[in-house]
Design a protein around this motif. Sequence first.
Motif, PDB file in Angstrom:
ATOM      1  N   GLU A 186       0.823  -1.208   0.000  1.00 60.19           N
ATOM      2  CA  GLU A 186       0.000   0.000   0.000  1.00 60.19           C
ATOM      3  C   GLU A 186       0.857   1.258   0.000  1.00 60.19           C
ATOM      4  O   GLU A 186       0.640   2.174  -0.806  1.00 60.19           O
ATOM      5  CB  GLU A 186      -0.916   0.001   1.222  1.00 60.19           C
ATOM      6  CG  GLU A 186      -1.765   1.270   1.347  1.00 60.19           C
ATOM      7  CD  GLU A 186      -2.626   1.291   2.599  1.00 60.19           C
ATOM      8  OE1 GLU A 186      -3.384   2.262   2.771  1.00 60.19           O
ATOM      9  OE2 GLU A 186      -2.539   0.345   3.407  1.00 60.19           O
ATOM     10  N   ASN A 187       1.846   1.310   0.882  1.00 59.18           N
ATOM     11  CA  ASN A 187       2.701   2.492   0.951  1.00 59.18           C
ATOM     12  C   ASN A 187       3.509   2.679  -0.327  1.00 59.18           C
ATOM     13  O   ASN A 187       3.761   3.821  -0.749  1.00 59.18           O
ATOM     14  CB  ASN A 187       3.636   2.402   2.149  1.00 59.18           C
ATOM     15  CG  ASN A 187       2.902   2.557   3.471  1.00 59.18           C
ATOM     16  OD1 ASN A 187       1.761   3.026   3.507  1.00 59.18           O
ATOM     17  ND2 ASN A 187       3.534   2.161   4.565  1.00 59.18           N
ATOM     18  N   ALA A 188       3.927   1.577  -0.938  1.00 58.43           N
ATOM     19  CA  ALA A 188       4.689   1.679  -2.180  1.00 58.43           C
ATOM     20  C   ALA A 188       3.844   2.316  -3.275  1.00 58.43           C
ATOM     21  O   ALA A 188       4.293   3.223  -3.994  1.00 58.43           O
ATOM     22  CB  ALA A 188       5.174   0.304  -2.612  1.00 58.43           C
ATOM     23  N   ILE A 189       2.599   1.863  -3.407  1.00 57.95           N
ATOM     24  CA  ILE A 189       1.700   2.445  -4.413  1.00 57.95           C
ATOM     25  C   ILE A 189       1.497   3.926  -4.139  1.00 57.95           C
ATOM     26  O   ILE A 189       1.581   4.773  -5.043  1.00 57.95           O
ATOM     27  CB  ILE A 189       0.353   1.703  -4.417  1.00 57.95           C
ATOM     28  CG1 ILE A 189       0.530   0.281  -4.968  1.00 57.95           C
ATOM     29  CG2 ILE A 189      -0.692   2.458  -5.241  1.00 57.95           C
ATOM     30  CD1 ILE A 189      -0.704  -0.588  -4.835  1.00 57.95           C
ATOM     31  N   LYS A 190       1.241   4.251  -2.878  1.00 55.65           N
ATOM     32  CA  LYS A 190       0.907   5.633  -2.524  1.00 55.65           C
ATOM     33  C   LYS A 190       2.124   6.559  -2.523  1.00 55.65           C
ATOM     34  O   LYS A 190       1.966   7.781  -2.629  1.00 55.65           O
ATOM     35  CB  LYS A 190       0.213   5.662  -1.158  1.00 55.65           C
ATOM     36  CG  LYS A 190      -1.167   5.020  -1.197  1.00 55.65           C
ATOM     37  CD  LYS A 190      -1.853   5.050   0.163  1.00 55.65           C
ATOM     38  CE  LYS A 190      -3.258   4.473   0.082  1.00 55.65           C
ATOM     39  NZ  LYS A 190      -3.942   4.485   1.406  1.00 55.65           N
ATOM     40  N   SER A 191       3.330   6.006  -2.421  1.00 53.65           N
ATOM     41  CA  SER A 191       4.527   6.856  -2.499  1.00 53.65           C
ATOM     42  C   SER A 191       4.961   7.091  -3.933  1.00 53.65           C
ATOM     43  O   SER A 191       5.544   8.134  -4.256  1.00 53.65           O
ATOM     44  CB  SER A 191       5.672   6.218  -1.703  1.00 53.65           C
ATOM     45  OG  SER A 191       6.079   5.003  -2.283  1.00 53.65           O
ATOM     46  N   ILE A 192       4.661   6.140  -4.821  1.00 51.26           N
ATOM     47  CA  ILE A 192       5.044   6.278  -6.229  1.00 51.26           C
ATOM     48  C   ILE A 192       4.035   7.118  -6.994  1.00 51.26           C
ATOM     49  O   ILE A 192       4.406   7.923  -7.866  1.00 51.26           O
ATOM     50  CB  ILE A 192       5.192   4.887  -6.875  1.00 51.26           C
ATOM     51  CG1 ILE A 192       6.419   4.168  -6.309  1.00 51.26           C
ATOM     52  CG2 ILE A 192       5.310   4.999  -8.394  1.00 51.26           C
ATOM     53  CD1 ILE A 192       6.557   2.733  -6.768  1.00 51.26           C
ATOM     54  N   ALA A 193       2.751   6.986  -6.693  1.00 52.80           N
ATOM     55  CA  ALA A 193       1.701   7.667  -7.454  1.00 52.80           C
ATOM     56  C   ALA A 193       1.913   9.175  -7.588  1.00 52.80           C
ATOM     57  O   ALA A 193       1.707   9.731  -8.676  1.00 52.80           O
ATOM     58  CB  ALA A 193       0.337   7.373  -6.840  1.00 52.80           C
ATOM     59  N   PRO A 194       2.322   9.901  -6.528  1.00 53.13           N
ATOM     60  CA  PRO A 194       2.521  11.351  -6.682  1.00 53.13           C
ATOM     61  C   PRO A 194       3.617  11.736  -7.670  1.00 53.13           C
ATOM     62  O   PRO A 194       3.657  12.887  -8.131  1.00 53.13           O
ATOM     63  CB  PRO A 194       2.887  11.810  -5.261  1.00 53.13           C
ATOM     64  CG  PRO A 194       2.324  10.758  -4.363  1.00 53.13           C
ATOM     65  CD  PRO A 194       2.493   9.475  -5.121  1.00 53.13           C
ATOM     66  N   LEU A 195       4.513  10.817  -7.994  1.00 52.51           N
ATOM     67  CA  LEU A 195       5.603  11.113  -8.929  1.00 52.51           C
ATOM     68  C   LEU A 195       5.139  11.098 -10.378  1.00 52.51           C
ATOM     69  O   LEU A 195       5.862  11.542 -11.265  1.00 52.51           O
ATOM     70  CB  LEU A 195       6.732  10.091  -8.749  1.00 52.51           C
ATOM     71  CG  LEU A 195       7.277   9.895  -7.334  1.00 52.51           C
ATOM     72  CD1 LEU A 195       8.387   8.853  -7.342  1.00 52.51           C
ATOM     73  CD2 LEU A 195       7.776  11.210  -6.753  1.00 52.51           C
ATOM     74  N   ILE A 196       3.926  10.583 -10.615  1.00 57.74           N
ATOM     75  CA  ILE A 196       3.410  10.435 -11.978  1.00 57.74           C
ATOM     76  C   ILE A 196       2.644  11.687 -12.384  1.00 57.74           C
ATOM     77  O   ILE A 196       1.858  12.232 -11.610  1.00 57.74           O
ATOM     78  CB  ILE A 196       2.483   9.200 -12.063  1.00 57.74           C
ATOM     79  CG1 ILE A 196       3.240   7.952 -11.608  1.00 57.74           C
ATOM     80  CG2 ILE A 196       1.973   9.018 -13.491  1.00 57.74           C
ATOM     81  CD1 ILE A 196       2.355   6.720 -11.475  1.00 57.74           C
TER      82      ILE A 196
END
Length: 351
Positions: A186-196
């Motif tokens: 969950e944290n991985a998805i939510k930490s990467i998403a803002p970079l897109i």
Amino acid sequence: MSNKLSKPTCPPWFSELCGIKNLVEEQEFLINGQEFLVKNGIPRSKALFSATQKQTEEAFGFKWKKRDTFESEASLKRMRAWLNERYGTATTIPWLNGSSGSRPIVLDAGCGAAMSGLEYFSPVLDKINYLGVDVSEAADVAAARFAERGVSASFMQADISNLPFAPASLDIVFSEGVLHHTDSTENAIKSIAPLIKSGGHFMFYVYKTKGPVREFTDDYIRTQLQDMSMQEAWDAMMPLTELGNLLGELNIEIDIPREIDLLDLPSGRINLQRLFYWHVFKAFHHPDLSLEEMNHINYDWYAPANAYRQTPEEVRTWCQEAGLKVEHEVVEDAGITIIAEKQANENWIDN
């Protein structure tokens, strides 16, 4: 072919992304406050990992250096077909074919040896700017494999849950079977998403929760391997791999007359090897692969301390909360494949 560069340089897009001009060997520098060191032409994070993530990094570094266990044509062909089946072929996806008029930056988050990256993106590598990032030294193997093909790409060794890039700086993130190997999917998805960037895409595959016997066995075996060296763990997996191969070669089908709700076991005809594989323990079998190649796949599953499984409902919720609109979803016994578009409003809700 060595990927060590005598005079490392950065392509313009990588320089802009990282805020550096050149990759000078042994140079230390900051990217958005994170410390990096250049070694063999690759920027490497100096940040410390958690104990479980450090073990996962070592497990995958060991695995991907065994190139003879995944580089046969049969192995690569199998991977290529599986990727295209789940994501669709790269040549048919408009935003991977330069339809925007510029080359998108594609981050392969957890690239490993770039087995998936090269097999999936090969038809469009001349239309994208590829950046492979891995927590382990598999990044070196990936760089060497790209260099051997004469393909330009950039690489970094870093934790994909703590990437140093600015918000909305990436066009596409591809993470094939990696997010579940971090400390938190969950944290991985939510930490990467803002970079897109808004309108950009997140393509990923994560493990799916399985039946109770398989879940228990997976955790039990994984725990047994944690006190072993990487080679000991590899060797310990081989008898299981041999059993899976034997079951596969028997090629016996049975008919389960009634669904067994208590074990989440469906009714119907099933190959005996598949019955064990999906509902008891992972012992991969493929008639075109060697024992070493099959052991590679079993080791990939059992050796990492971090290997979380999730439900489709959990993944959909995490995407929604991260401002990702799911455009394409494939749910299989093995895992969940997602292609999601980043929304302009991160509080977007699917109505």
